[in-house]
Motif scaffolding. Structure first.
Motif, PDB file in Angstrom:
ATOM      1  N   VAL B 196      13.254 -11.979   3.387  1.00 34.07           N
ATOM      2  CA  VAL B 196      12.223 -11.653   2.395  1.00 34.07           C
ATOM      3  C   VAL B 196      10.872 -11.957   3.013  1.00 34.07           C
ATOM      4  N   ILE B 197       9.944 -11.015   2.892  1.00 38.31           N
ATOM      5  CA  ILE B 197       8.565 -11.271   3.320  1.00 38.31           C
ATOM      6  C   ILE B 197       7.674 -11.114   2.097  1.00 38.31           C
ATOM      7  N   SER B 198       6.914 -12.170   1.777  1.00 40.96           N
ATOM      8  CA  SER B 198       6.102 -12.155   0.559  1.00 40.96           C
ATOM      9  C   SER B 198       4.627 -12.289   0.878  1.00 40.96           C
ATOM     10  N   GLY B 199       3.820 -11.594   0.103  1.00 41.63           N
ATOM     11  CA  GLY B 199       2.374 -11.680   0.253  1.00 41.63           C
ATOM     12  C   GLY B 199       1.743 -12.368  -0.945  1.00 41.63           C
ATOM     13  N   GLY B 200       0.638 -13.068  -0.697  1.00 39.08           N
ATOM     14  CA  GLY B 200      -0.068 -13.767  -1.773  1.00 39.08           C
ATOM     15  C   GLY B 200      -1.472 -13.245  -1.952  1.00 39.08           C
ATOM     16  N   ARG B 201      -2.297 -14.073  -2.584  1.00 39.27           N
ATOM     17  CA  ARG B 201      -3.680 -13.683  -2.849  1.00 39.27           C
ATOM     18  C   ARG B 201      -4.421 -13.355  -1.550  1.00 39.27           C
ATOM     19  N   GLY B 202      -3.996 -13.998  -0.460  1.00 38.47           N
ATOM     20  CA  GLY B 202      -4.625 -13.758   0.831  1.00 38.47           C
ATOM     21  C   GLY B 202      -4.548 -12.316   1.296  1.00 38.47           C
ATOM     22  N   MET B 203      -3.658 -11.516   0.697  1.00 39.41           N
ATOM     23  CA  MET B 203      -3.537 -10.105   1.080  1.00 39.41           C
ATOM     24  C   MET B 203      -4.747  -9.294   0.613  1.00 39.41           C
ATOM     25  N   GLN B 204      -5.480  -9.841  -0.340  1.00 44.09           N
ATOM     26  CA  GLN B 204      -6.756  -9.261  -0.843  1.00 44.09           C
ATOM     27  C   GLN B 204      -6.644  -8.045  -1.756  1.00 44.09           C
ATOM     28  N   ASN B 205      -5.702  -7.153  -1.499  1.00 45.56           N
ATOM     29  CA  ASN B 205      -5.538  -6.014  -2.411  1.00 45.56           C
ATOM     30  C   ASN B 205      -4.162  -5.369  -2.212  1.00 45.56           C
ATOM     31  N   GLY B 206      -3.849  -4.419  -3.077  1.00 48.69           N
ATOM     32  CA  GLY B 206      -2.534  -3.779  -3.032  1.00 48.69           C
ATOM     33  C   GLY B 206      -2.320  -2.964  -1.773  1.00 48.69           C
ATOM     34  N   GLU B 207      -3.374  -2.291  -1.309  1.00 46.33           N
ATOM     35  CA  GLU B 207      -3.249  -1.439  -0.115  1.00 46.33           C
ATOM     36  C   GLU B 207      -2.800  -2.268   1.091  1.00 46.33           C
ATOM     37  N   ASN B 208      -3.345  -3.482   1.189  1.00 45.80           N
ATOM     38  CA  ASN B 208      -3.008  -4.313   2.354  1.00 45.80           C
ATOM     39  C   ASN B 208      -1.537  -4.711   2.394  1.00 45.80           C
ATOM     40  N   PHE B 209      -0.836  -4.606   1.250  1.00 43.62           N
ATOM     41  CA  PHE B 209       0.602  -4.912   1.272  1.00 43.62           C
ATOM     42  C   PHE B 209       1.334  -3.970   2.228  1.00 43.62           C
ATOM     43  N   ALA B 210       0.688  -2.813   2.550  1.00 40.23           N
ATOM     44  CA  ALA B 210       1.280  -1.886   3.517  1.00 40.23           C
ATOM     45  C   ALA B 210       1.476  -2.560   4.870  1.00 40.23           C
ATOM     46  N   LEU B 211       0.653  -3.602   5.144  1.00 39.79           N
ATOM     47  CA  LEU B 211       0.806  -4.343   6.406  1.00 39.79           C
ATOM     48  C   LEU B 211       2.178  -5.012   6.500  1.00 39.79           C
ATOM     49  N   LEU B 212       2.795  -5.260   5.342  1.00 46.63           N
ATOM     50  CA  LEU B 212       4.114  -5.909   5.342  1.00 46.63           C
ATOM     51  C   LEU B 212       5.235  -4.892   5.520  1.00 46.63           C
ATOM     52  N   ASN B 213       4.938  -3.616   5.216  1.00 49.08           N
ATOM     53  CA  ASN B 213       5.985  -2.584   5.233  1.00 49.08           C
ATOM     54  C   ASN B 213       6.682  -2.446   6.573  1.00 49.08           C
ATOM     55  N   GLY B 214       5.880  -2.308   7.646  1.00 50.94           N
ATOM     56  CA  GLY B 214       6.448  -2.077   8.967  1.00 50.94           C
ATOM     57  C   GLY B 214       7.349  -3.236   9.379  1.00 50.94           C
ATOM     58  N   ILE B 215       6.909  -4.447   9.056  1.00 53.16           N
ATOM     59  CA  ILE B 215       7.699  -5.636   9.404  1.00 53.16           C
ATOM     60  C   ILE B 215       8.990  -5.642   8.586  1.00 53.16           C
ATOM     61  N   ALA B 216       8.841  -5.330   7.296  1.00 49.51           N
ATOM     62  CA  ALA B 216      10.025  -5.305   6.412  1.00 49.51           C
ATOM     63  C   ALA B 216      11.013  -4.247   6.897  1.00 49.51           C
ATOM     64  N   ASP B 217      10.502  -3.092   7.332  1.00 48.81           N
ATOM     65  CA  ASP B 217      11.392  -2.039   7.843  1.00 48.81           C
ATOM     66  C   ASP B 217      12.200  -2.554   9.030  1.00 48.81           C
ATOM     67  N   LYS B 218      11.508  -3.201   9.955  1.00 46.23           N
ATOM     68  CA  LYS B 218      12.179  -3.656  11.181  1.00 46.23           C
ATOM     69  C   LYS B 218      13.198  -4.751  10.891  1.00 46.23           C
ATOM     70  N   LEU B 219      12.932  -5.577   9.877  1.00 46.47           N
ATOM     71  CA  LEU B 219      13.827  -6.705   9.597  1.00 46.47           C
ATOM     72  C   LEU B 219      14.816  -6.391   8.470  1.00 46.47           C
ATOM     73  N   GLY B 220      14.722  -5.214   7.881  1.00 50.77           N
ATOM     74  CA  GLY B 220      15.553  -4.895   6.718  1.00 50.77           C
ATOM     75  C   GLY B 220      15.251  -5.837   5.561  1.00 50.77           C
ATOM     76  N   ALA B 221      13.993  -6.173   5.419  1.00 50.28           N
ATOM     77  CA  ALA B 221      13.598  -7.202   4.452  1.00 50.28           C
ATOM     78  C   ALA B 221      13.187  -6.621   3.101  1.00 50.28           C
ATOM     79  N   ALA B 222      13.328  -7.439   2.067  1.00 51.48           N
ATOM     80  CA  ALA B 222      12.738  -7.134   0.767  1.00 51.48           C
ATOM     81  C   ALA B 222      11.323  -7.698   0.761  1.00 51.48           C
ATOM     82  N   ILE B 223      10.450  -7.104  -0.054  1.00 52.66           N
ATOM     83  CA  ILE B 223       9.076  -7.603  -0.138  1.00 52.66           C
ATOM     84  C   ILE B 223       8.865  -8.294  -1.486  1.00 52.66           C
ATOM     85  N   GLY B 224       8.319  -9.511  -1.409  1.00 49.28           N
ATOM     86  CA  GLY B 224       8.028 -10.284  -2.614  1.00 49.28           C
ATOM     87  C   GLY B 224       6.549 -10.601  -2.692  1.00 49.28           C
TER      88      GLY B 224
END
Ligand SMILES: Cc1cc2nc3c(=O)[nH]c(=O)nc-3n(C[C@H](O)[C@H](O)[C@H](O)COP(=O)(O)OP(=O)(O)OC[C@H]3O[C@@H](n4cnc5c(N)ncnc54)[C@H](O)[C@@H]3O)c2cc1C
Lengths: 249, 308
Positions: B196-224
């Motif tokens: 699981v890879i989770s983002g917090g307030r530090g991500m600043q906005n919803g669009e930036n959650f896309a930064l987690l997508n590529g990592i989640a894809d490679k690890l087969g991870a869920a995003i929290g």
């Protein structure tokens, strides 16, 4: 429409609970106490219904020791019209609380009861559902939106897969989730005014509810501690550690 | 006496919580029957029957149960309750909704979110956002229990157990289903994912959650996410991890731009390995992290994606 809001005095959410050295319970001596955050949201929702002209009266109720009157005064300062204190020094369980609240529902006949979905001390998440069962009312739990219209209440619920909306015929029970609203703070004049609002005290053992414990607290322990970790220098070292040391990627 | 488990599913498929809840129920030492209620659930009933430890499957296949509303589920479970000493469901938003209603009408306590079974009457459960673990003993003759699935293992397979039909149809009119907004995602479910890879307030906005997508894809991870990220509208509510969101215990949990408030830790500190990425070296998340990286997430997330 009358709205009843049961509230609870709990440890302040910023305080980390400590276990007593004899493992009998959590140590609450000299710990900062406050209204349960989900109950603040319940009070806020009731007040907003009153401000919108949907509710005519907001009644706050709590069950607990004399000290919990502090939280009732807070509820009055926030805008509740009157308060009821069901006084007891016993540590009661959710089922007892729901049964005592059912007596108050009988007396006050509110069309809507709004409770917090869980209290941050016992983390049970059950009193509202139990009250709904005992009073044979529909329940809208974990609410992030509440709309009252035409003798019904539509409740949008935060569920594991997203959001679910149900329609309940009134009278009904709602429990609040975090995103239902953002509670206001009480202003100083309202805190002063609250001191003169009615607060009735009823002894818990006069309500004809069997308060025999159903659950025995055997012991309370600290959770297992995580062993300390390390700070890595950069991404390369992180990936290396995850591959060869932790073996999780 | 026997144990009745109520299966967790979305009409299409069983949730992994069901198997883990059966794992907890088996530990009670009694025969385990499983009730599954929903619409068009024939195939699922067959699947359930081959989960190890299941003695019999009871199916209530009716439009009335499609959305598993608390009022009708309660009627259904109560109609079967006489045969069981233990009634058990997952502590999902479905289980948490109807089980206390069942308990109250049986006039018994509910033991919420157990993380261990000591014996048929005694259980461990977290209190105070997981800062204490209580051992509690039920004094009621019938026990109503919800299970924190992340604390139990998946069951294996077995030869098919018998499947029977429950005819009882609830007539409750107290509530009516209106609509559902399902969050669509190709990713594994938070509560079932190995990573699981989770983002917090530090991500600043919803669009930036896309930064987690590529990592989640490679690890087969869920995003929290943390509550702050959900409250700020970056991501939907069902991504919240924590005391009042989802409880996860994956092999690897990566917290990005999350400070590590008590309420967030309550939902992830049983993960096997925790990684924290935060630019504040004093952030409390580092106290539970196995590997901490003190850095700006906007610098290191792209690096991490390409390093994997
Ligand atoms: C009743 C109640 C229940 C709650 N339940 C939950 C729950 O279930 N789950 C939950 O998560 N919270 C819950 N909370 C909220 C909780 O108390 C915290 O407010 C919340 O977890 C904070 O979220 P955060 O860590 O994302 O935000 P913050 O605390 O604001 O932390 C943001 C972090 O991001 C870091 N950061 C910022 N920019 C960068 C950058 N560029 N690079 C790297 N790091 C950066 C900062 O250093 C900081 O540590 C609950 C609160 C209450 C009162």
């Amino acid at each position: 429409m009358k709205v009843l809001v049961p509230i609870k005095r709990v440890i302040d959410y910023n305080v980390k609970a400590r276990v007593k050295s004899d493992n009998s319970d959590v140590d609450l001596a000299n710990v900062k106490m406050a209204m349960n955050p989900f109950c603040e949201i319940a009070i806020e929702e009731a007040i907003r219904l009153k401000e919108a002209g949907t509710a005519t009266e907001v009644v706050a109720v709590t069950i607990g020791a004399k000290t919990s009157q502090e939280q009732l005064r807070t509820a009055l300062a926030l805008g509740a019209d009157k308060a009821i204190h069901i006084e007891t020094d016993e540590k009661l369980e959710s089922l007892h609380i729901a049964k005592l609240l059912a007596k108050i529902v009988e007396q006050e006949a509110p069309e809507l009861v709004i409770l917090g979905k869980q209290s941050i001390d016992s983390d049970n998440n059950q009193t509202g559902q139990m009250l709904a069962a005992l009073t044979n009312r529909g329940q809208g739990t974990f609410a992030s939106k509440v709309v009252v219209a035409d003798g019904k209440v539509n409740v949008t619920r935060e569920v594991d897969g997203g959001l679910q909306t149900v329609a309940l015929s009134l009278p009904a029970i709602v429990t609040t989730d975090l995103r239902l609203n953002e509670p206001r703070y009480a202003s100083l004049p309202n805190i002063m005014k609250a001191k003169r609002k009615p607060l009735d005290v009823i002894a818990a053992d006069t309500l004809g509810v069997d308060l025999t414990p159903r659950v025995q607290l055997v012991s309370v322990e600290e959770p297992a501690k995580r062993s300390g970790g390390i700070i890595v220098e950069d991404v390369a070292q992180l990936v290396e550690k995850l591959k060869t040391e932790a073996k999780v990627i | 006496m026997k144990t009745l488990v109520i299966a967790e599913h979305d009409n299409g498929a069983l949730k992994p919580e069901t198997s883990k809840t059966i794992n907890a129920a088996v530990k009670l030492g009694l025969d385990v029957d499983v009730l599954v209620a929903g619409l068009n659930i024939g195939a699922m009933s067959e699947k359930l029957a081959s989960i190890a430890g299941v003695n019999a499957v009871l199916t209530a296949d009716n439009a009335v149960y499609e959305h598993q509303l608390a009022e009708s589920m309660t009627d259904l479970v109560l109609s079967l309750a006489d045969n069981y000493s233990h009634i058990v469901a997952s502590a999902t938003t479905t289980g948490k909704n109807f089980m206390p209603r069942v308990a109250a009408l049986l006039d018994v306590a509910q033991i919420s979110e157990i993380i261990a079974v000591i014996d048929a009457d005694t259980f461990k459960r977290p209190i105070y956002a997981g800062n204490a673990i209580a051992t509690v003993k039920s004094l009621d003759s019938k026990k109503v229990i919800t299970v924190r699935a992340s604390s139990f293992d998946l069951q294996g397979d077995q030869a098919q157990a018998p499947v029977t039909t429950v005819e009882m149809v609830s007539a409750s009119q107290l509530s009516r289903f209106v609509s559902v907004e399902q969050t669509e995602s190709e990713r594994p479910e938070l509560t079932a994912a190995d990573v699981v890879i989770s983002g917090g307030r530090g991500m600043q906005n919803g669009e930036n959650f896309a930064l987690l997508n590529g990592i989640a894809d490679k690890l087969g991870a869920a995003i929290g996410a943390s509550r702050a990220a959900v409250d700020a509208g970056f991501v939907p509510n069902d991504m919240q991890v924590g005391q009042t969101g989802k409880i996860v215990a994956p092999n690897l949990y990566i917290a990005v731009g999350i400070s590590g408030a008590i309420q967030h830790l309550a939902g992830m500190k049983d993960s096997k390995v925790i990684v924290a990425i935060n630019k504040d070296p004093d952030a409390p998340i580092f106290q539970v992290a196995d590997y901490g990286l003190v850095a700006d997430l906007f610098d290191v997330l792209p690096q991490l994606e390409s390093a994997l």
